[in-house]
Design a protein around this motif. Structure first.
Motif, PDB file in Angstrom:
ATOM      1  N   CYS A  85       0.879  -1.098  -0.235  1.00  7.68           N
ATOM      2  CA  CYS A  85       0.030  -0.169   0.188  1.00  7.68           C
ATOM      3  C   CYS A  85       0.633   1.133  -0.541  1.00  7.68           C
ATOM      4  N   TRP A  86       2.643   1.679   0.510  1.00  6.71           N
ATOM      5  CA  TRP A  86       2.726   2.727   0.311  1.00  6.71           C
ATOM      6  C   TRP A  86       3.345   2.767  -1.024  1.00  6.71           C
ATOM      7  N   SER A  87       3.706   1.480  -1.638  1.00  7.40           N
ATOM      8  CA  SER A  87       4.050   2.514  -2.844  1.00  7.40           C
ATOM      9  C   SER A  87       2.700   2.606  -3.402  1.00  7.40           C
ATOM     10  N   VAL A  88       1.565   1.947  -3.509  1.00  7.94           N
ATOM     11  CA  VAL A  88       1.090   2.572  -4.070  1.00  7.94           C
ATOM     12  C   VAL A  88       0.820   3.915  -3.903  1.00  7.94           C
ATOM     13  N   TYR A  89       0.736   4.557  -3.025  1.00 10.61           N
ATOM     14  CA  TYR A  89       0.528   6.044  -2.308  1.00 10.61           C
ATOM     15  C   TYR A  89       1.712   6.377  -2.439  1.00 10.61           C
ATOM     16  N   ALA A  90       2.520   6.420  -3.173  1.00  9.44           N
ATOM     17  CA  ALA A  90       3.849   6.432  -2.958  1.00  9.44           C
ATOM     18  C   ALA A  90       3.586   7.139  -4.792  1.00  9.44           C
ATOM     19  N   TYR A  91       2.624   6.198  -5.234  1.00 12.82           N
ATOM     20  CA  TYR A  91       2.560   6.673  -6.576  1.00 12.82           C
ATOM     21  C   TYR A  91       1.146   7.711  -7.355  1.00 12.82           C
ATOM     22  N   GLU A  92       0.119   7.302  -6.171  1.00  8.98           N
ATOM     23  CA  GLU A  92      -0.732   8.653  -6.643  1.00  8.98           C
ATOM     24  C   GLU A  92      -0.067   9.689  -5.513  1.00  8.98           C
ATOM     25  N   ARG A  93       0.808   9.579  -4.986  1.00  7.44           N
ATOM     26  CA  ARG A  93       1.448  10.977  -4.684  1.00  7.44           C
ATOM     27  C   ARG A  93       2.995  12.351  -5.420  1.00  7.44           C
ATOM     28  N   GLY A  94       2.765  10.729  -6.317  1.00  7.31           N
ATOM     29  CA  GLY A  94       3.762  11.335  -7.513  1.00  7.31           C
ATOM     30  C   GLY A  94       5.139  11.697  -7.033  1.00  7.31           C
ATOM     31  N   ALA A  95       5.001  10.324  -6.295  1.00  4.87           N
ATOM     32  CA  ALA A  95       6.942   9.954  -4.845  1.00  4.87           C
ATOM     33  C   ALA A  95       7.502   9.499  -5.708  1.00  4.87           C
ATOM     34  N   ALA A  96       6.849   8.295  -6.288  1.00  4.24           N
ATOM     35  CA  ALA A  96       7.175   7.644  -7.387  1.00  4.24           C
ATOM     36  C   ALA A  96       6.426   7.207  -8.455  1.00  4.24           C
ATOM     37  N   GLN A  97       7.298   6.717  -9.894  1.00  3.38           N
ATOM     38  CA  GLN A  97       6.380   6.343 -11.083  1.00  3.38           C
ATOM     39  C   GLN A  97       6.403   4.707 -11.296  1.00  3.38           C
ATOM     40  N   PRO A  98       5.722   4.031 -11.438  1.00  2.00           N
ATOM     41  CA  PRO A  98       5.107   2.995 -11.335  1.00  2.00           C
ATOM     42  C   PRO A  98       5.609   2.514 -12.354  1.00  2.00           C
ATOM     43  N   PRO A  99       6.758   1.343 -12.192  1.00  3.41           N
ATOM     44  CA  PRO A  99       7.471   0.841 -13.635  1.00  3.41           C
ATOM     45  C   PRO A  99       5.715   0.031 -14.452  1.00  3.41           C
TER      46      PRO A  99
END
Length: 75
Positions: A32-46
């Protein structure tokens, strides 16, 4: 303009689909932390994860992309 994954559009599509972050994360095999990061723009998913996210929230990958404000330069 170049396009990149939009966390804001992911969050909007997820909410429209009535899914929690935990449900989405479970369905795409991420935390869920990865998905939160994607939603916040803190990370870009592969790309394969971005495609899976689009499927889970019931939209196309193209709908989860946004202009990044940077013009592509022809070489």
């Amino acid at each position: 303009m170049a396009r990149r994954f939009s966390g804001h559009q992911l969050r909007t599509a997820r909410r429209r689909a009535g899914l929690s972050v935990h449900q989405v994360a479970h369905r795409v095999g991420r935390t869920c932390w990865s998905v939160y990061a994607y939603e916040r723009g803190a990370a870009q998913p592969p790309i394969e994860v971005a495609d899976a996210l689009a499927d889970v929230v019931g939209t196309s990958l193209n709908d989860l992309l946004a202009d990044d404000g940077v013009k592509a330069v022809a070489v």
